[in-house]
Structures are given as structure tokens and as C-alpha cells.
Design a protein around this motif. Structure first.
Motif, PDB file in Angstrom:
ATOM      1  N   GLY A   1       5.124  10.389  -1.852  1.00  0.00           N
ATOM      2  CA  GLY A   1       4.017   9.825  -1.096  1.00  0.00           C
ATOM      3  C   GLY A   1       4.559   8.963   0.032  1.00  0.00           C
ATOM      4  O   GLY A   1       5.451   8.130  -0.178  1.00  0.00           O
ATOM      5  N   ILE A   2       4.060   9.191   1.237  1.00  0.00           N
ATOM      6  CA  ILE A   2       4.494   8.417   2.406  1.00  0.00           C
ATOM      7  C   ILE A   2       3.470   7.322   2.676  1.00  0.00           C
ATOM      8  O   ILE A   2       2.258   7.569   2.664  1.00  0.00           O
ATOM      9  CB  ILE A   2       4.605   9.303   3.653  1.00  0.00           C
ATOM     10  N   LEU A   3       3.922   6.124   2.903  1.00  0.00           N
ATOM     11  CA  LEU A   3       3.039   5.045   3.334  1.00  0.00           C
ATOM     12  C   LEU A   3       3.644   4.419   4.579  1.00  0.00           C
ATOM     13  O   LEU A   3       4.727   3.832   4.536  1.00  0.00           O
ATOM     14  CB  LEU A   3       2.856   3.995   2.242  1.00  0.00           C
ATOM     15  N   GLY A   4       2.947   4.595   5.693  1.00  0.00           N
ATOM     16  CA  GLY A   4       3.385   4.006   6.943  1.00  0.00           C
ATOM     17  C   GLY A   4       2.629   2.717   7.213  1.00  0.00           C
ATOM     18  O   GLY A   4       1.415   2.649   7.026  1.00  0.00           O
ATOM     19  N   MET A   5       3.325   1.675   7.618  1.00  0.00           N
ATOM     20  CA  MET A   5       2.684   0.368   7.806  1.00  0.00           C
ATOM     21  C   MET A   5       3.453  -0.453   8.834  1.00  0.00           C
ATOM     22  O   MET A   5       4.521  -0.053   9.317  1.00  0.00           O
ATOM     23  CB  MET A   5       2.606  -0.376   6.472  1.00  0.00           C
ATOM     24  N   GLU A   6       2.869  -1.604   9.154  1.00  0.00           N
ATOM     25  CA  GLU A   6       3.517  -2.586  10.014  1.00  0.00           C
ATOM     26  C   GLU A   6       4.189  -3.613   9.112  1.00  0.00           C
ATOM     27  O   GLU A   6       3.504  -4.430   8.479  1.00  0.00           O
ATOM     28  CB  GLU A   6       2.493  -3.242  10.931  1.00  0.00           C
ATOM     29  N   PRO A   7       5.512  -3.580   9.001  1.00  0.00           N
ATOM     30  CA  PRO A   7       6.212  -4.385   7.990  1.00  0.00           C
ATOM     31  C   PRO A   7       5.875  -5.874   8.014  1.00  0.00           C
ATOM     32  O   PRO A   7       5.718  -6.485   6.956  1.00  0.00           O
ATOM     33  CB  PRO A   7       7.694  -4.144   8.315  1.00  0.00           C
ATOM     34  N   ASP A   8       5.764  -6.469   9.207  1.00  0.00           N
ATOM     35  CA  ASP A   8       5.537  -7.918   9.279  1.00  0.00           C
ATOM     36  C   ASP A   8       4.277  -8.335   8.538  1.00  0.00           C
ATOM     37  O   ASP A   8       4.262  -9.369   7.853  1.00  0.00           O
ATOM     38  CB  ASP A   8       5.457  -8.368  10.736  1.00  0.00           C
ATOM     39  N   ASP A   9       3.205  -7.558   8.658  1.00  0.00           N
ATOM     40  CA  ASP A   9       1.945  -7.889   7.975  1.00  0.00           C
ATOM     41  C   ASP A   9       1.897  -7.314   6.564  1.00  0.00           C
ATOM     42  O   ASP A   9       1.462  -7.991   5.623  1.00  0.00           O
ATOM     43  CB  ASP A   9       0.750  -7.363   8.783  1.00  0.00           C
ATOM     44  N   TYR A  10       2.332  -6.080   6.399  1.00  0.00           N
ATOM     45  CA  TYR A  10       2.198  -5.419   5.099  1.00  0.00           C
ATOM     46  C   TYR A  10       3.053  -6.093   4.029  1.00  0.00           C
ATOM     47  O   TYR A  10       2.627  -6.195   2.869  1.00  0.00           O
ATOM     48  CB  TYR A  10       2.583  -3.948   5.215  1.00  0.00           C
ATOM     49  N   PHE A  11       4.221  -6.569   4.394  1.00  0.00           N
ATOM     50  CA  PHE A  11       5.089  -7.210   3.413  1.00  0.00           C
ATOM     51  C   PHE A  11       4.570  -8.583   2.998  1.00  0.00           C
ATOM     52  O   PHE A  11       5.107  -9.195   2.068  1.00  0.00           O
ATOM     53  CB  PHE A  11       6.509  -7.326   3.957  1.00  0.00           C
ATOM     54  N   ARG A  12       3.562  -9.102   3.682  1.00  0.00           N
ATOM     55  CA  ARG A  12       2.895 -10.316   3.219  1.00  0.00           C
ATOM     56  C   ARG A  12       1.886  -9.992   2.123  1.00  0.00           C
ATOM     57  O   ARG A  12       1.476 -10.874   1.368  1.00  0.00           O
ATOM     58  CB  ARG A  12       2.185 -11.010   4.387  1.00  0.00           C
ATOM     59  N   ILE A  13       1.482  -8.732   2.039  1.00  0.00           N
ATOM     60  CA  ILE A  13       0.548  -8.291   0.997  1.00  0.00           C
ATOM     61  C   ILE A  13       1.320  -7.709  -0.178  1.00  0.00           C
ATOM     62  O   ILE A  13       1.185  -8.156  -1.313  1.00  0.00           O
ATOM     63  CB  ILE A  13      -0.436  -7.244   1.564  1.00  0.00           C
TER      64      ILE A  13
END
Length: 408
Positions: A135-147
Motif C-alpha cells: 500500500g502506497i501512502l503519499g503525504m507531506e512529511p512536515d504535517d503528516y509526521f505530526r499526526i
């Protein structure tokens, strides 16, 4: 010090000191009971907090997704259904409609702390002769890694992501025989293909997740899944994690999205937590009842043993209220002193368990959470239990007839 005590306190303490053996036994019983309650309460709190933190740091608290596609039956002009059987359509990878507007509205809500877009889909990861469905999950690391605090679970490499980088789970890396710096060829069902470099390997403590989940940059996932400019999810964290389902229902009622909270997606987890809480509550209740009956039994014996003393006190002018208070004070003192010893025993047991109960690699099983309020409430409840347990013996002592009590 005695001159500052009332008659009831002096008599209660005198009765307790004269029966040292039975006082010692009941204090020991109370201490063991309170120690068990303190130990179980702290352990339950620690386990539940650890499980909750594990869940909350590995997935969004609320996920907003496009509504499911629904098949509609064909109808003729006279409202007769053309197709009698309507099958559920396959769910395609779709972008949220007007997701930028939805994202802005989520970030404007006072009950939402973080909102960030992401793209998810499936692909085939190939390295040499080995291949795995992922499964691929693409995200914006700066914001997503806060979640999702993925950097906390990195076991090799780092959590930084470039457009040609990928983060994979420990079990997936082992299955593919890959390590940090190796290349993976990702191919999707719609023709997307990309060679990515493993930047980091994570371990979320779940074999299924470690075998399937991969993380890439948002633009990388959009390119692979042919969703240029689109997103499939908006991940949220809220101010009150246990109100996530209420917030999700409110969002789903005002926006054309499917809002799922972590409470719904982890229903089995909450069922297990409720069962664990109920069983612990029952055990603690039975321990508390045994302590209460122990105190009551000792005080009843004390009333029988000291019936002549009580008769003499009544003959000398002591009121029924004073006799009543003597035995209520005894119950309260037994509960309070026993709770202090029990809190110390419970704390010592917790420290010993935390020191010697370890994982095979020597790490702690989970962080131990001991709240000072636990000891305060344990002392208060034990004291109240002692007072309540002393009510029946106290009433019996207060009702004794002085003449009959002295005659024996």
C-alpha cells in the motif's frame, strides 16, 4: 498531644492499642487489599495509555475520504426498474472533490488541531526476483509526521523523504531482502511506474502493517496513481481524542465526505479495553468488600470484648453519640493507617515489577504511569470504607444497656 483530642478519639485509640494483635492483623489485611488495588489500577492505566498512544501515533484520529460509489438501477419512463439486480460497483481510487476547500474548512475548525492531505493506493513492489503487494501512502512529511509519528518507529535510516525516496516496513524489507539505500521498482495497476530508493525502515509493532505499508512524498504518489493534483484522504487530529467520533459525524453531516474516526476503525480495541476495565473494576470491588467485612468483623468482636467497658462508660455519663463515635473513629483510623501502608506496598510492587519485568532485549514492556492522585483517592476510599464498615458495630455498641453490659 492527648489534651488536644476529644474523649471519643482517646477511647478509640486506647481500644486499638490494647488489642494490638487483632489490630495488626486487620491493618495487614487492609494494607494488602489497598496494595492490590493500587497495583492493579496503575497497571491498567499504564496498559491502556500505552495501547492508546500506540494506536494514535500510528494512524490519523479522523480520516476524510470520498463517499463510496453507489450503483443506481436503470428505470424506464413509466418508473419500471429495468435491472432487477443491482450489484455494488468496485471502488476506484478517486480524489476528494474540492479537497482544497475542505482542507481549509478543517483547518479553520476550533476542534481540529492538524489537517493534512494524503494519497493512498496499492502497488507492486519489485526487487530482483522478489515482489510484494504494498500500500502506497503519499503525504507531506512536515504535517503528516505530526499526526503519525513515524520517525519514532524508524529502526534503520531516517524519516526524511525526497521525491525519489520511500519508507518501508521492517517485514517488507526482510521479505524483499532490502536495506537502506537499495532500489525498489513500484508499479501500479493504472500503468504508473517508478524506481525509488529506500530512505528508512520502520517497525510499527504490527507484522501486517510492516509488510504492507510504504510512505512516499505526496507528489510521488500522485504521479504513481495518476492523481495529479488530487488527494484521496485528509488526515485530522482533534483536541479531544475521545470525541473523535462525534467530530467525524458532524463533519460527515455537513460535507460530502466519508469521515471515519479512530474509534470506529479500532472497535475491537475498545471492546477489549472495556472488558479489561470491567474485569479490573470487579476485582477491585471484591477486594474492597473483603476489606470492609474484615474491618466490620474486627469491630464487632471489639464490641463483644469490651461490652463491660462500654457499660461502665455509659454509667459514667458517656452519651450514645460518644460511644457511636468511638467505633466510627476506630474504623476510620484502621482504614487510613492501612491505606498508607497499602499505598507503600503497591508502589514498591510497581517499582519491582517495572525493574524486573522486561522484554527479551532488556527494554521495558511499556512505560509505567503512576499518578499521585491514585494514592490520595486510595487513602480517602479506604478511610471511608473503614468508617462505613464501623457503622453497624458502632450502632450495636451505642444501643447497649449499661446495667446489662456491666453484669456481662
Amino acid at each position: 498531644m492527648k489534651r488536644w483530642l476529644t474523649f471519643a478519639w482517646i477511647a478509640a485509640l486506647r481500644f486499638l492499642s490494647e488489642g494490638r494483635m487483632q489490630t495488626g492483623f486487620i491493618l495487614g489485611g487492609i494494607a494488602i487489599g489497598v496494595g492490590v488495588i493500587v497495583f492493579m489500577s496503575a497497571m491498567l492505566t499504564s496498559v491502556q495509555t500505552n495501547f492508546t498512544n500506540r494506536v494514535l501515533t500510528s494512524q490519523p484520529q479522523i480520516s476524510l475520504q470520498p463517499p463510496d460509489e453507489v450503483a443506481r438501477p436503470l428505470r424506464q419512463k413509466d418508473e419500471v426498474i429495468e435491472a432487477a439486480i443491482v450489484q455494488r460497483p468496485t471502488q476506484r481510487v478517486l480524489s476528494l472533490d474540492q479537497w482544497q476547500t475542505i482542507l481549509a474548512r478543517m483547518r479553520a475548525r476550533t476542534d481540529v488541531l492538524i489537517a493534512t492531505p494524503s494519497v493512498s493506493g496499492s502497488a507492486l513492489a519489485v526487487r530482483g526476483d522478489a515482489s510484494r503487494s504494498v500500500g502506497i501512502l503519499g503525504m507531506e512529511p512536515d504535517d503528516y509526521f505530526r499526526i503519525v509519528r513515524l520517525p519514532d518507529y524508524i529502526v534503520s535510516g531516517e524519516a526524511s523523504l525526497g521525491t525519489d525516496d520511500i519508507l518501508v516496513g521492517l517485514d517488507l524489507a526482510n521479505d524483499l531482502g532490502a536495506t537502506v539505500g537499495d532500489k525498489l521498482n513500484l508499479a501500479t495497476g493504472n500503468g504508473g511506474n517508478r524506481i525509488l530508493t529506500i530512505r528508512g525502515i520502520f517497525d510499527l509493532g504490527n507484522k501486517g502493517v510492516n509488510e504492507r505499508n510504504t510512505y512516499v512524498q505526496l507528489r510521488t504518489a500522485q504521479s504513481l496513481l495518476n492523481l495529479i493534483g488530487g488527494v484521496t484522504d485528509i488526515a485530522l487530529t482533534v483536541t479531544d481524542v475521545y470525541a473523535a467520533e462525534t467530530v467525524a459525524k458532524d463533519i460527515g453531516a455537513i460535507l460530502p465526505v466519508k469521515a471515519e474516526s479512530w474509534i470506529v476503525t479500532n472497535a475491537q480495541f475498545f471492546t477489549a479495553i472495556r472488558a479489561q476495565t470491567l474485569s479490573s473494576l470487579l476485582i477491585r470491588s471484591f477486594v474492597g468488600l473483603s476489606v470492609a467485612f474484615g474491618i466490620a468483623a474486627v469491630l464487632i468482636v471489639s464490641v463483644l470484648q469490651r461490652s463491660k467497658d462500654i457499660g461502665i462508660l455509659r454509667a459514667m455519663g458517656s452519651s450514645r453519640g460518644q460511644i457511636l463515635r468511638i467505633f466510627l473513629i476506630q474504623g476510620g483510623v484502621l482504614g487510613f493507617v492501612g491505606s498508607l501502608v497499602g499505598c507503600a506496598l503497591g508502589a514498591a510492587a510497581l517499582l519491582a515489577w517495572h525493574r524486573y519485568a522486561r522484554q527479551p532485549n532488556g527494554a521495558e514492556l511499556f512505560p509505567l504511569i503512576v499518578q499521585p492522585s491514585l494514592f490520595v483517592w486510595s487513602a480517602v476510599l479506604a478511610t471511608l470504607t473503614g468508617v462505613i464498615a464501623g457503622i453497624v458495630p458502632a450502632l450495636r455498641a451505642a444501643r447497649l444497656d449499661p446495667v446489662e453490659a456491666i453484669r456481662g
